[in-house]
Enzyme design. Structure first.
Site, PDB file in Angstrom:
ATOM      1  N   TYR A 126       0.810  -1.219   0.000  1.00 24.60           N
ATOM      2  CA  TYR A 126       0.000   0.000   0.000  1.00 24.60           C
ATOM      3  C   TYR A 126       0.843   1.268   0.000  1.00 24.60           C
ATOM      4  CZ  TYR A 126      -3.935  -3.081   0.591  1.00 24.60           C
ATOM      5  OH  TYR A 126      -4.872  -4.055   0.387  1.00 24.60           O
ATOM      6  N   LYS A 177       4.191 -15.184   4.235  1.00 25.04           N
ATOM      7  CA  LYS A 177       4.491 -16.079   3.112  1.00 25.04           C
ATOM      8  C   LYS A 177       6.009 -16.086   2.947  1.00 25.04           C
ATOM      9  CE  LYS A 177       2.926 -18.581  -0.427  1.00 25.04           C
ATOM     10  NZ  LYS A 177       2.092 -19.795  -0.302  1.00 25.04           N
ATOM     11  N   ASP A 210      -1.896 -18.600   2.709  1.00 22.04           N
ATOM     12  CA  ASP A 210      -2.855 -19.438   1.986  1.00 22.04           C
ATOM     13  C   ASP A 210      -3.473 -20.483   2.912  1.00 22.04           C
ATOM     14  OD1 ASP A 210      -0.263 -20.379   2.096  1.00 22.04           O
ATOM     15  OD2 ASP A 210      -0.240 -21.247   0.092  1.00 22.04           O
ATOM     16  N   ASP A 234      -5.828  -7.297   4.777  1.00 21.13           N
ATOM     17  CA  ASP A 234      -6.988  -6.757   4.061  1.00 21.13           C
ATOM     18  C   ASP A 234      -7.855  -7.901   3.545  1.00 21.13           C
ATOM     19  OD1 ASP A 234      -8.711  -5.041   2.788  1.00 21.13           O
ATOM     20  OD2 ASP A 234      -7.302  -4.411   1.240  1.00 21.13           O
ATOM     21  N   ASP A 238     -11.679  -9.457   5.081  1.00 18.52           N
ATOM     22  CA  ASP A 238     -12.940  -9.564   4.336  1.00 18.52           C
ATOM     23  C   ASP A 238     -13.452 -11.001   4.372  1.00 18.52           C
ATOM     24  OD1 ASP A 238     -12.600  -6.865   3.663  1.00 18.52           O
ATOM     25  OD2 ASP A 238     -13.461  -7.163   1.668  1.00 18.52           O
TER      26      ASP A 238
HETATM   27 MG    MG Z   1     -10.776  -4.011   1.967  1.00 16.96          MG
END
Ligand code: MG
Ligand code: NAI
Length: 338
Positions: A126, A177, A210, A234, A238
């Site tokens: 980001y 990861k 994962d 993020d 969700d």
């Molecule tokens: Mg989001």
């Protein structure tokens, strides 16, 4: 703790304009001494003024004891270059590096999920440093020791404060990861391991991102606090929100080391339902409850959560939860339950 706390309301775009005013109404009923200021941000104000985040809004956020942010709409046309996401800008300006996203099943039909995702909010992918020559596109993903260490401390601190579940000690799952990204995710993991040393009462484990996604679906109850770099956090949050009943129920907080604290539903402006008065206000209300905790009003926060719970169990549900209550009707039912 502020005696007469001020909450800055930034409804933003779309359903933000519907859920934030109703949340303010509920908070005012709960805490009559609360003061509110109103500020603008988002796509609408960008179209009108050329700035998605007017300086007056930055000032109002800086002045307030907490900010309740609705949602913003991003331009669908990626070429609108002067537009910058106001939420990303606010996170950067006030160094709100910790994104807390609790996921808790509220209804009997939801799986037994009660976890907190602590997402690094200041770097990773980001940093928005991308380049492309039309053939090859590259994005920079920055991980620093300093940012990883401070977000890890937040995760361990919250795990300790949550106190474990069902007789189990607190648990932090470090998600990464590092097998593929040994330098960036390896650094994140090493910093998290160092932070863990100050919290011997908190259990630590590691999981590849994962595998974490799969485990979240298979056995969400095994998780307590999940610590993750920006993008993984993020996505997983969700996913967790989806398991716990959908975006209509998912709150979040953006915190730093300074006085500014910003609370927002995880959802966006929901253009498909905006303007119809049917948005589920629970995500915004629960964000309000997180704001109350920050303001030292833990008792009121609990009352608000209990009232939301009681209303849902009484069968008052917005359309996304299978009912027909409007945003206003739901908020009124919560005020009545209080
Ligand atoms: Mg989001
Ligand atoms: P979205 O979260 O706005 O909507 C996704 C789906 O969930 C839609 O079907 C919507 O109707 C439903 N939904 C979301 N919140 C709801 C609620 N409270 N009650 C009932 N249903 C709800 O995500 P989407 O559609 O991907 O993005 C729409 C716009 O929002 C885009 O411009 C996007 O960039 C922006 N966005 C802004 C965010 C923010 O302000 N933090 C976060 C995510 C998206």
């Amino acid at each position: 703790m502020p005696i007469m706390p001020t909450i800055c309301l930034v409804p933003g775009d779309g359903i933000g304009q519907e859920v934030i005013p109703e949340t303010a109404r509920v908070l005012a009923a709960l805490c009559p001494d609360m003061r509110f200021t109103l500020a603008q941000a988002g796509w609408e104000v960008f179209l009108r003024t050329g700035s998605a985040l007017p300086e007056a809004t930055v000032h109002a956020v800086a002045q307030a004891d907490a900010t309740l942010f609705g949602a913003i709409q991003s331009p669908t046309d990626g070429r609108v270059t002067p537009y910058r996401s106001p939420i990303l800008d606010l996170r950067q300006r006030f160094d709100l590096y910790a994104n807390l996203r609790p996921a808790r099943g509220l209804l009997p039909e939801h799986p037994p999920i009660d976890l907190l995702i602590v997402r690094e909010n200041s770097e990773g992918l980001y940093v928005r440093e991308e380049e492309s020559d039309g053939e090859t596109a590259v994005a920079r993903r920055r991980i620093t020791w300093r940012a990883s260490l401070r977000i890890a401390r937040v995760a361990f601190w919250h795990a300790r404060a949550r106190g474990g579940r069902e007789g189990r000690p607190p648990l932090v799952t470090i998600v990464h990861k590092a097998n593929v990204l040994p330098r960036t995710d390896g650094l994140f993991r090493a910093a998290a391991r160092e932070a863990a040393e100050d919290f011997p009462d908190v259990q630590v484990e590691e999981m590849l991102v994962d595998a974490a996604a799969m485990k979240l679906v298979q056995d969400p109850a095994r998780f307590d606090v999940i610590l993750a770099p920006n993008l993984y956090g993020d996505i997983l949050s969700d996913l967790a929100a989806g398991l716990a009943g959908g975006l209509g129920l998912a709150p979040s907080a953006n915190l730093g080391d300074g006085p500014v604290a910003l609370f927002e539903p995880v959802h966006g402006s929901a253009p498909d339902i905006a303007g119809r008065g049917v948005a589920n206000p629970v995500a915004a209300l629960l964000s309000g409850a997180m704001a109350l905790e920050r303001l030292g009003r833990a008792e009121e926060a609990t009352r608000l959560r209990n009232a939301i719970h009681a209303v849902l169990y009484a069968g008052v549900r917005p359309p996304d939860l299978g009912g027909d209550a409007t945003t206003v009707q739901f908020a009124e039912a919560v005020i009545h339950a209080l």
